[in-house]
Design an enzyme around this catalytic site. Structure first.
Site, PDB file in Angstrom:
ATOM      1  N   ASN A  10       0.874  -1.184   0.000  1.00 21.06           N
ATOM      2  CA  ASN A  10       0.000   0.000   0.000  1.00 21.06           C
ATOM      3  C   ASN A  10       0.904   1.225   0.000  1.00 21.06           C
ATOM      4  O   ASN A  10       1.500   1.560   1.025  1.00 21.06           O
ATOM      5  CB  ASN A  10      -0.889  -0.033   1.253  1.00 21.06           C
ATOM      6  CG  ASN A  10      -1.705   1.238   1.407  1.00 21.06           C
ATOM      7  OD1 ASN A  10      -1.782   2.055   0.491  1.00 21.06           O
ATOM      8  ND2 ASN A  10      -2.311   1.408   2.575  1.00 21.06           N
ATOM      9  N   LYS A  12       0.068   4.280  -0.252  1.00 24.25           N
ATOM     10  CA  LYS A  12      -0.560   5.479   0.332  1.00 24.25           C
ATOM     11  C   LYS A  12      -0.356   6.674  -0.616  1.00 24.25           C
ATOM     12  O   LYS A  12      -0.360   6.480  -1.816  1.00 24.25           O
ATOM     13  CB  LYS A  12      -0.029   5.720   1.749  1.00 24.25           C
ATOM     14  CG  LYS A  12      -0.152   4.445   2.596  1.00 24.25           C
ATOM     15  CD  LYS A  12       0.106   4.642   4.053  1.00 24.25           C
ATOM     16  CE  LYS A  12      -0.058   3.311   4.788  1.00 24.25           C
ATOM     17  NZ  LYS A  12       0.107   3.422   6.240  1.00 24.25           N
ATOM     18  N   HIS A  95      -9.328   1.249   4.968  1.00 20.33           N
ATOM     19  CA  HIS A  95      -8.038   1.440   5.666  1.00 20.33           C
ATOM     20  C   HIS A  95      -8.259   2.381   6.852  1.00 20.33           C
ATOM     21  O   HIS A  95      -9.059   3.324   6.760  1.00 20.33           O
ATOM     22  CB  HIS A  95      -7.003   2.017   4.697  1.00 20.33           C
ATOM     23  CG  HIS A  95      -5.620   1.986   5.286  1.00 20.33           C
ATOM     24  ND1 HIS A  95      -5.185   2.931   6.180  1.00 20.33           N
ATOM     25  CD2 HIS A  95      -4.604   1.107   5.139  1.00 20.33           C
ATOM     26  CE1 HIS A  95      -3.943   2.628   6.550  1.00 20.33           C
ATOM     27  NE2 HIS A  95      -3.570   1.533   5.934  1.00 20.33           N
ATOM     28  N   GLU A  97      -6.636   4.810   7.908  1.00 23.24           N
ATOM     29  CA  GLU A  97      -6.437   6.234   7.602  1.00 23.24           C
ATOM     30  C   GLU A  97      -7.689   6.831   6.957  1.00 23.24           C
ATOM     31  O   GLU A  97      -8.024   7.998   7.182  1.00 23.24           O
ATOM     32  CB  GLU A  97      -5.192   6.410   6.711  1.00 23.24           C
ATOM     33  CG  GLU A  97      -3.922   6.186   7.526  1.00 23.24           C
ATOM     34  CD  GLU A  97      -2.742   5.626   6.750  1.00 23.24           C
ATOM     35  OE1 GLU A  97      -2.750   5.648   5.510  1.00 23.24           O
ATOM     36  OE2 GLU A  97      -1.802   5.132   7.407  1.00 23.24           O
ATOM     37  N   GLU A 167      -4.888  -4.697  10.776  1.00 23.24           N
ATOM     38  CA  GLU A 167      -3.866  -3.674  10.941  1.00 23.24           C
ATOM     39  C   GLU A 167      -4.120  -2.909  12.233  1.00 23.24           C
ATOM     40  O   GLU A 167      -4.925  -1.962  12.245  1.00 23.24           O
ATOM     41  CB  GLU A 167      -3.915  -2.685   9.765  1.00 23.24           C
ATOM     42  CG  GLU A 167      -3.667  -3.309   8.413  1.00 23.24           C
ATOM     43  CD  GLU A 167      -3.085  -2.306   7.414  1.00 23.24           C
ATOM     44  OE1 GLU A 167      -2.087  -2.660   6.788  1.00 23.24           O
ATOM     45  OE2 GLU A 167      -3.595  -1.187   7.302  1.00 23.24           O
ATOM     46  N   GLY A 173       3.054   2.537  10.725  1.00 18.84           N
ATOM     47  CA  GLY A 173       4.019   3.612  10.531  1.00 18.84           C
ATOM     48  C   GLY A 173       4.776   3.995  11.788  1.00 18.84           C
ATOM     49  O   GLY A 173       5.419   5.035  11.833  1.00 18.84           O
ATOM     50  N   GLY A 234       3.140  -1.023   4.193  1.00 18.36           N
ATOM     51  CA  GLY A 234       3.152   0.400   3.869  1.00 18.36           C
ATOM     52  C   GLY A 234       4.560   0.847   3.524  1.00 18.36           C
ATOM     53  O   GLY A 234       5.068   0.608   2.424  1.00 18.36           O
TER      54      GLY A 234
HETATM   55  P1  13P Z   1       3.401   0.588   7.590  1.00 15.93           P
HETATM   56  O1  13P Z   1       3.884  -0.723   6.982  1.00 15.93           O
HETATM   57  O2  13P Z   1       4.116   1.786   7.056  1.00 15.93           O
HETATM   58  O3  13P Z   1       3.353   0.496   9.083  1.00 15.93           O
HETATM   59  O4  13P Z   1       1.873   0.772   7.091  1.00 15.93           O
HETATM   60  C1  13P Z   1       0.996  -0.278   7.240  1.00 15.93           C
HETATM   61  C2  13P Z   1      -0.241   0.028   6.489  1.00 15.93           C
HETATM   62  O5  13P Z   1      -1.013   0.900   6.874  1.00 15.93           O
HETATM   63  C3  13P Z   1      -0.505  -0.735   5.259  1.00 15.93           C
HETATM   64  O6  13P Z   1      -1.806  -0.525   4.798  1.00 15.93           O
END
Ligand code: 13P
Length: 251
Positions: A10, A12, A95, A97, A167, A173, A234
Site C-alpha cells: 500500500n 498510500k 483502511h 487512515e 492492521e 508507521g 506500507g
Molecule cells: P506501515 O507498513 O508503514 O506500518 O503501514 C501499514 C499500512 O497501513 C498498510 O496498509
C-alpha cells in the site's frame, strides 16, 4: 487447506508516475522468481502507468479506495467501473487512515465491499484497533464487530472472495509491530468469526493478512503463524529492495 500467500504494497499518498516507473523497472525483473501472489496499490494517478508496465507480469494491481456507485455526482471519487477498466484486480477498503481522516464508516465499508465483489474486484478489507482500545482490553470485541459489520448481507460465495487485513492502528508507521503471536490471536479470532457467520468452508479459504510495520526482519516470523496468510505493507513497500526482501520471505 492451503491458501496462497499474498503480499500487498500500500503506497498510500506516495510515488508520482515517474517514481512508479522507477520502482517497477527495478522491482519487476526480480519479481519473476517469486512464488507468492504480489499486489501493488499505487495512488489513483499512477494506476494507468503501473498497469501498462505490469502487463504480462505476475504482479497484480490494486487501488487504495473506491466509491460504491458506478457513476454520479460524487466529486473527487472514483468508481469500480473506472478501476476495472484500468484494469485493477484488487481494491483496499476501509483502511484505518480513511476511517480516521475521511469519515469512512462500517456502513460505507460494507457498501464498498458488496460493490467491489459485484464488479469483480477483490476487496482487501482493513480492520484494527487503536492503542486505547488495546489497553482497555477490548481489541477482540472491537475487531470482531468491524468484521461482522463489513460482512452484513454478503453471501457465503462472495465472502470467500474477500481478503481481510488486520492492521492494529498503533502499529501503522510507528515501527512497532504486533508480535507474531498477538497478530495470530486476532487473525485466528477473525477466522473463527467468519466460521461462526458462515461455515468452515468459507473460513478456510478467506485470506487474512497482517499489516503494521512489516519489514524484511519480521515477515518470516509472522508468516510462520497458522492463520496469517500474508502482509499489507506500507513504508517498506516503497523501496524495491525492501519490498522484494519481504516478498521473498519463503525463498
Ligand atoms: P506501515 O507498513 O508503514 O506500518 O503501514 C501499514 C499500512 O497501513 C498498510 O496498509
Amino acid at each position: 487447506m492451503s491458501r496462497i500467500p499474498l503480499i500487498a504494497g500500500n503506497w498510500k499518498m506516495n510515488n508520482t508516475r515517474k517514481e512508479t516507473l522507477d520502482f517497477l523497472s527495478s522491482f519487476l525483473p526480480k519479481a519473476e522468481n517469486l512464488s507468492v501472489e504480489i499486489v501493488i496499490c499505487p495512488p489513483f494517478t499512477s494506476l494507468n502507468t503501473a498497469a501498462e508496465k505490469l502487463e504480462g507480469t505476475k504482479v497484480k494491481l490494486g487501488a487504495q479506495n473506491m466509491h460504491w456507485e458506478e457513476n454520479g455526482a460524487f466529486t473527487g471519487e472514483v468508481s469500480p467501473l473506472m478501476l476495472k477498466e484500468i484494469p485493477c484486480d484488487y481494491v483496499i477498503i476501509g483502511h484505518s487512515e480513511r476511517r480516521q481522516y475521511f469519515a469512512e464508516t462500517d456502513e460505507t465499508v460494507n457498501n464498498k465491499i458488496k460493490s467491489a465483489i459485484e464488479h469483480n474486484l477483490t476487496p482487501i478489507v482493513c480492520v484494527g484497533e487503536t492503542l486505547a482500545q488495546r489497553e482497555e482490553g477490548i481489541t477482540l470485541d472491537f475487531v470482531m464487530g468491524q468484521v461482522e459489520k463489513a460482512l452484513k448481507d454478503v453471501a457465503a460465495e462472495d465472502a470467500k472472495k474477500i481478503v481481510f487485513a488486520y492492521e492494529p492502528i498503533w502499529a501503522i508507521g510507528t515501527g512497532k509491530t504486533a508480535s507474531a503471536s498477538d497478530a495470530q490471536e486476532v487473525i485466528g479470532a477473525i477466522r473463527n468469526k467468519i466460521e461462526e457467520l458462515y461455515d468452515k468452508d468459507v473460513a478456510d479459504v478467506v485470506r487474512i493478512l497482517y499489516g503494521g510495520s512489516v519489514k524484511p526482519e519480521n515477515i518470516k516470523e509472522l508468516m510462520a503463524e497458522d492463520d496469517i496468510d500474508g502482509a499489507l505493507v506500507g513504508g517498506a513497500s516503497l523501496k524495491p529492495d525492501s519490498f522484494y526482501a519481504i516478498c521473498s520471505f519463503n525463498i
